[in-house]
Write a protein that holds these residues in place. Structure first.
Motif, PDB file in Angstrom:
ATOM      1  N   VAL A 189      -5.113  -2.154  -3.113  1.00  0.00           N
ATOM      2  CA  VAL A 189      -4.177  -3.247  -2.811  1.00  0.00           C
ATOM      3  C   VAL A 189      -4.820  -4.298  -1.897  1.00  0.00           C
ATOM      4  O   VAL A 189      -4.827  -5.494  -2.215  1.00  0.00           O
ATOM      5  CB  VAL A 189      -2.882  -2.698  -2.169  1.00  0.00           C
ATOM      6  CG1 VAL A 189      -1.954  -3.839  -1.764  1.00  0.00           C
ATOM      7  CG2 VAL A 189      -2.170  -1.771  -3.142  1.00  0.00           C
ATOM      8  N   ILE A 190      -5.359  -3.857  -0.788  1.00  0.00           N
ATOM      9  CA  ILE A 190      -5.950  -4.824   0.158  1.00  0.00           C
ATOM     10  C   ILE A 190      -7.313  -5.287  -0.356  1.00  0.00           C
ATOM     11  O   ILE A 190      -7.633  -6.473  -0.303  1.00  0.00           O
ATOM     12  CB  ILE A 190      -6.076  -4.203   1.570  1.00  0.00           C
ATOM     13  CG1 ILE A 190      -4.720  -3.660   2.047  1.00  0.00           C
ATOM     14  CG2 ILE A 190      -6.652  -5.212   2.561  1.00  0.00           C
ATOM     15  CD1 ILE A 190      -3.630  -4.679   2.246  1.00  0.00           C
ATOM     16  N   GLY A 191      -8.087  -4.325  -0.896  1.00  0.00           N
ATOM     17  CA  GLY A 191      -9.406  -4.687  -1.444  1.00  0.00           C
ATOM     18  C   GLY A 191      -9.290  -5.709  -2.561  1.00  0.00           C
ATOM     19  O   GLY A 191     -10.144  -6.581  -2.711  1.00  0.00           O
ATOM     20  N   GLY A 192      -8.216  -5.605  -3.346  1.00  0.00           N
ATOM     21  CA  GLY A 192      -8.008  -6.548  -4.452  1.00  0.00           C
ATOM     22  C   GLY A 192      -7.749  -7.962  -3.961  1.00  0.00           C
ATOM     23  O   GLY A 192      -7.912  -8.925  -4.704  1.00  0.00           O
ATOM     24  N   GLN A 222     -12.783   6.809   1.945  1.00  0.00           N
ATOM     25  CA  GLN A 222     -12.096   7.284   0.735  1.00  0.00           C
ATOM     26  C   GLN A 222     -12.871   8.391   0.026  1.00  0.00           C
ATOM     27  O   GLN A 222     -12.387   9.520  -0.102  1.00  0.00           O
ATOM     28  CB  GLN A 222     -11.849   6.121  -0.230  1.00  0.00           C
ATOM     29  CG  GLN A 222     -11.073   6.535  -1.479  1.00  0.00           C
ATOM     30  CD  GLN A 222     -11.017   5.433  -2.525  1.00  0.00           C
ATOM     31  OE1 GLN A 222     -11.001   4.234  -2.192  1.00  0.00           O
ATOM     32  NE2 GLN A 222     -11.009   5.807  -3.797  1.00  0.00           N
ATOM     33  N   TYR A 223     -14.076   8.079  -0.424  1.00  0.00           N
ATOM     34  CA  TYR A 223     -14.827   9.069  -1.218  1.00  0.00           C
ATOM     35  C   TYR A 223     -15.395  10.201  -0.353  1.00  0.00           C
ATOM     36  O   TYR A 223     -15.341  11.365  -0.738  1.00  0.00           O
ATOM     37  CB  TYR A 223     -15.956   8.393  -2.000  1.00  0.00           C
ATOM     38  CG  TYR A 223     -15.458   7.607  -3.181  1.00  0.00           C
ATOM     39  CD1 TYR A 223     -14.821   8.241  -4.252  1.00  0.00           C
ATOM     40  CD2 TYR A 223     -15.622   6.221  -3.237  1.00  0.00           C
ATOM     41  CE1 TYR A 223     -14.354   7.513  -5.331  1.00  0.00           C
ATOM     42  CE2 TYR A 223     -15.153   5.492  -4.318  1.00  0.00           C
ATOM     43  CZ  TYR A 223     -14.516   6.140  -5.359  1.00  0.00           C
ATOM     44  OH  TYR A 223     -14.048   5.428  -6.423  1.00  0.00           O
ATOM     45  N   GLY A 224     -15.948   9.850   0.811  1.00  0.00           N
ATOM     46  CA  GLY A 224     -16.577  10.864   1.661  1.00  0.00           C
ATOM     47  C   GLY A 224     -15.566  11.760   2.348  1.00  0.00           C
ATOM     48  O   GLY A 224     -15.447  12.948   2.035  1.00  0.00           O
ATOM     49  N   LEU A 225     -14.818  11.151   3.282  1.00  0.00           N
ATOM     50  CA  LEU A 225     -13.852  11.938   4.073  1.00  0.00           C
ATOM     51  C   LEU A 225     -12.649  12.391   3.249  1.00  0.00           C
ATOM     52  O   LEU A 225     -12.128  13.483   3.444  1.00  0.00           O
ATOM     53  CB  LEU A 225     -13.350  11.094   5.246  1.00  0.00           C
ATOM     54  CG  LEU A 225     -14.102  11.184   6.567  1.00  0.00           C
ATOM     55  CD1 LEU A 225     -13.431  10.288   7.593  1.00  0.00           C
ATOM     56  CD2 LEU A 225     -14.119  12.630   7.066  1.00  0.00           C
ATOM     57  N   MET A 268      -7.385   5.162  -0.948  1.00  0.00           N
ATOM     58  CA  MET A 268      -7.564   4.646  -2.317  1.00  0.00           C
ATOM     59  C   MET A 268      -6.546   3.533  -2.580  1.00  0.00           C
ATOM     60  O   MET A 268      -6.883   2.472  -3.103  1.00  0.00           O
ATOM     61  CB  MET A 268      -7.389   5.789  -3.329  1.00  0.00           C
ATOM     62  CG  MET A 268      -7.563   5.385  -4.756  1.00  0.00           C
ATOM     63  SD  MET A 268      -5.948   5.164  -5.498  1.00  0.00           S
ATOM     64  CE  MET A 268      -6.369   4.508  -7.075  1.00  0.00           C
ATOM     65  N   ARG A 269      -5.281   3.775  -2.184  1.00  0.00           N
ATOM     66  CA  ARG A 269      -4.239   2.746  -2.358  1.00  0.00           C
ATOM     67  C   ARG A 269      -4.597   1.500  -1.530  1.00  0.00           C
ATOM     68  O   ARG A 269      -4.437   0.373  -1.977  1.00  0.00           O
ATOM     69  CB  ARG A 269      -2.872   3.251  -1.883  1.00  0.00           C
ATOM     70  CG  ARG A 269      -2.449   4.589  -2.450  1.00  0.00           C
ATOM     71  CD  ARG A 269      -2.165   4.486  -3.930  1.00  0.00           C
ATOM     72  NE  ARG A 269      -1.513   5.668  -4.430  1.00  0.00           N
ATOM     73  CZ  ARG A 269      -1.934   6.380  -5.459  1.00  0.00           C
ATOM     74  NH1 ARG A 269      -3.034   6.031  -6.095  1.00  0.00           N
ATOM     75  NH2 ARG A 269      -1.266   7.431  -5.875  1.00  0.00           N
ATOM     76  N   VAL A 282       0.862  -1.193   0.000  1.00  0.00           N
ATOM     77  CA  VAL A 282       0.000   0.000   0.000  1.00  0.00           C
ATOM     78  C   VAL A 282       0.901   1.247   0.000  1.00  0.00           C
ATOM     79  O   VAL A 282       0.662   2.203  -0.735  1.00  0.00           O
ATOM     80  CB  VAL A 282      -0.923   0.015   1.243  1.00  0.00           C
ATOM     81  CG1 VAL A 282      -1.756   1.281   1.286  1.00  0.00           C
ATOM     82  CG2 VAL A 282      -1.814  -1.210   1.269  1.00  0.00           C
ATOM     83  N   MET A 283       1.952   1.180   0.806  1.00  0.00           N
ATOM     84  CA  MET A 283       2.876   2.324   0.906  1.00  0.00           C
ATOM     85  C   MET A 283       3.625   2.559  -0.403  1.00  0.00           C
ATOM     86  O   MET A 283       3.957   3.693  -0.733  1.00  0.00           O
ATOM     87  CB  MET A 283       3.914   2.084   2.020  1.00  0.00           C
ATOM     88  CG  MET A 283       3.362   2.048   3.416  1.00  0.00           C
ATOM     89  SD  MET A 283       2.478   3.548   3.860  1.00  0.00           S
ATOM     90  CE  MET A 283       3.812   4.710   4.074  1.00  0.00           C
TER      91      MET A 283
END
Lengths: 256, 415
Positions: B356-359, B315-318, B351-352, B32-33
């Protein structure tokens, strides 16, 4: 009796050479062994799995772990067996505890009891590396540590792998993992060290039901080639375009 | 835990429903980093180029600073990869024996090219300063001055000509390098996106839009980080000036004026890139739902159920909507800008994370899920490297490097 210095040296050299030729040099090799050991393009190793014969005993998984020194109790494995139970309500229940190593004797699937009268069909599906014709893992390896031999087997060079995990991510079949001891990418090799000596792979040798077979796709007299040519076989996840070389007899649409 | 059971990923992965036996979250916080830090490098450079190439004069101070900051970020782009490798000592093999069908191998080449451009550009920007320093330090006898004198002499590389003609040539070289640098910086980060986007086995990553999405969010995060660091440094300067001369002193007012001007201008660029980034991400989302491939069922479940809070709230909201509103509202001041910038940096990080983790949150079987529990307190090397403290080490390093570089190259002087 006396020797000149020249004769002594000559005879010593001849004797040394004669003594150093091992008896195994005179061993008769089968044509398959010769072909395998030179890794020529006339051999294309392929695997056939008959899902109708597999009973989920897990002997293949045990044999594989022992043969290939994958830590026995680690929850990773080069080959595994999945159990599929389709119930009459249309739901599919799948599990593979410890890769099916200890067989499937429990009626529960992930803590859920499934009554025999609710079952519409049930079967087992062994999985292993597909040794694809166009392997995604070989494509993405940044250092070329994972490579394909002339006879189609995909291998990993343990001394060269940097352990980035890109190949693990790229494989659509989830067959790769990090070796818990060597800390490099690990996977099924079709027991390359055995088949190139004319032996059967460990899982094939261990299967009492003939559910697993390994053979040369380019030899038309090979029983495995005959099955693939003449019977209705299918491969897993064809849509990825990797052209798997593990062929399944009796593949069900529920198989993931 | 016995040696036999030290399975990579086992420590932080939990499984739900049917997941293949070998599946774990293999790419954890360091991966992610990796795109996050690479994105900051690329973004900082693009910001500096706005002045050098497109002549945005009011970004001059920020441009000099962000160029040097992108140099400080450079080595850190590789750091997470090294932390992540199971065999870190062999990492250099990627450069020495690259396997060109691999996106990671090509990334090494692009990265090196980019590093050369940044270093050359900085040299041309500060060559005159190096020569001046050599002259200024001549004759001084203390150890520090002698050391700096030798260092600056080496840094001039023997080019002592600071006539108007020579300096003009330097400026031209900077402009050319900055112009070449923009596509290379975009390519660098696009390539990071390509590393993910080209993994056909992963239903979430597999998208030709991935490189473009990565570029846009990289620029957004790079600009935000440069702005926030710039504000922090200017505030510190202002604080020092107030301590020395009092609140109403001319120098304090001057610093405040410069700071607000630069921040307002930069925030306009930031807004533009933010809109582009969000549009592309939403386009990707809508497209996936509209085409509804075989993988859509599991993707939908991950996005709208398993990871709903992480994607739509955090991600989208905050991270996107709230800072967007904060920056758009009239009478922008430093405090509101800082809040908005921190939220933007958080949004890009999320987003990253979500990529990465979501994938890896869903199994390749499309019949199960995996959850990542980031290790907090390290109890061995692996839980340090791939845990919170490993990530914090990576995040803090560019600031330490910047501090050192800034001792030699004064990127924060405004004149």
């Amino acid at each position: 009796m006396s020797y000149s210095r020249r004769d002594l040296l000559k005879k010593t050299l001849a004797g040394t050479i004669a003594a150093s030729v091992p008896l195994s040099a005179f061993k008769f090799l089968s044509p398959a062994q010769v072909k395998a050991s030179i890794g020529d393009a006339n051999v294309r190793w392929a695997f056939v799995v008959d899902t109708q014969k597999c009973v989920g005993c897990g002997l293949c998984v045990k044999a594989c772990k022992n043969e290939n020194e994958v830590p026995y109790d680690a929850p990773v494995t080069r080959t595994w067996v999945e159990r599929y139970v389709v119930t009459k309500d249309g739901k599919t229940h799948i599990d593979s505890p410890m890769g099916g190593r200890d067989g499937f004797t429990d009626g529960k699937i992930r803590d859920k009891e499934i009554l025999p009268e609710d079952i519409s069909k049930a079967f087992f599906v062994p999985k292993l590396c597909n040794h694809c014709e166009t392997p995604a893992c070989v494509q993405v390896c940044p250092v070329g540590a994972t490579y394909q031999t002339k006879d189609g087997v995909v291998l990993v060079d343990r001394k060269w792998c940097i352990g980035c995990g890109y190949c693990i991510m790229a494989c659509p079949y989830g067959v790769r993992f990090f070796h818990p001891v060597h800390k490099v990418a690990e996977k099924c090799t079709f027991c390359y060290h055995r088949i190139t000596k004319g032996l059967e792979s460990a899982c094939v040798a261990a299967c009492p039901f003939g559910a697993r077979q390994l053979g040369n796709l380019k030899d038309h007299d090979d029983p495995v080639a005959k099955i693939i040519m003449n019977e209705r076989v299918a491969v897993l996840k064809d849509e990825y375009g990797t052209k798997p070389q593990v062929f399944y007899i009796g593949l069900d649409t529920n198989v993931r | 835990m016995t040696e036999e059971l030290v399975v990579h990923g086992l420590e932080w992965t939990t499984k739900q429903l049917f997941v293949y036996p070998n599946e774990f979250i293999y790419w954890s916080i360091q991966i992610v980093m990796y795109p996050y830090m690479t994105g900051l490098v690329a973004g900082a450079f693009v910001l500096s180029s706005l002045y050098h190439v497109f002549g945005q004069e009011d970004l001059k101070d920020m441009a000099r600073f962000s160029l040097v900051f992108s140099l400080a970020l450079l080595p850190v782009a590789m750091m997470p990869l090294m932390y992540h490798l199971q065999q870190p000592l062999r990492g250099i093999n990627v450069m020495f024996t690259p396997h060109f069908t691999s996106a990671i191998a090509a990334f090494g080449i692009v990265f090196s090219t980019y590093a050369l451009i940044v270093i050359s550009e900085i040299w041309f920007v500060y060559r005159k300063y190096f020569v001046e320093q050599v002259a200024e330090l001549k004759g001084k006898d203390d150890f520090g001055s002698r050391f700096m004198s030798v260092l600056y002499t080496i840094l001039t590389l023997g080019a002592f000509d600071i006539s108007d003609a020579a300096v003009a040539k330097d400026k031209k070289a900077v402009k050319i390098l900055a112009a070449i640098g923009i596509p290379v910086a975009c390519f660098l980060h696009g390539y990071a996106g390509f590393i993910f986007g080209s993994v056909k086995a992963n239903a979430l990553w597999m998208s030709p839009l991935m490189p473009v999405i990565f570029i846009m969010s990289a620029i957004v995060s790079g600009i935000a980080l440069c702005m926030i660091t710039y504000i922090a440094i200017m505030e510190w300067k202002k604080f020092k000036a107030i301590l020395a001369r009092g609140m109403g002193d001319q120098s304090v007012l001057h610093i405040r004026g410069v700071e607000m001007d630069v921040v307002k201008k930069a925030s306009r660029y930031l807004l533009g890139f933010l809109v582009a980034a969000i549009s592309l991400e939403l386009l990707d989302l809508i497209f996936r739902g509209y085409t509804a491939m075989k993988s859509w069922d599991i993707l939908r479940e991950v996005m709208y159920e398993e990871d709903f809070v992480k994607i739509f709230i955090l991600q989208y909201g905050l991270g996107n909507l709230l800072p967007f509103i904060l920056l758009l509202l009239p009478k922008l001041d430093i405090k509101r800008t800082v809040v908005a910038l921190l939220l933007i940096l958080f949004g890009v990080f999320m987003m990253r994370w979500n990529v990465v983790i979501g994938g890896q949150a869903f199994s390749l079987s499309f019949a199960g899920f995996m959850h990542y529990h980031i290790p907090f307190w390290p109890h061995n090397l692996e839980t340090y490297k791939e845990g919170v403290f490993g990530a914090l080490t990576v995040a803090a390093t560019p600031f330490a490097i910047f501090w050192v570089i800034n001792k030699v190259v004064p990127s924060l002087r405004y004149d």
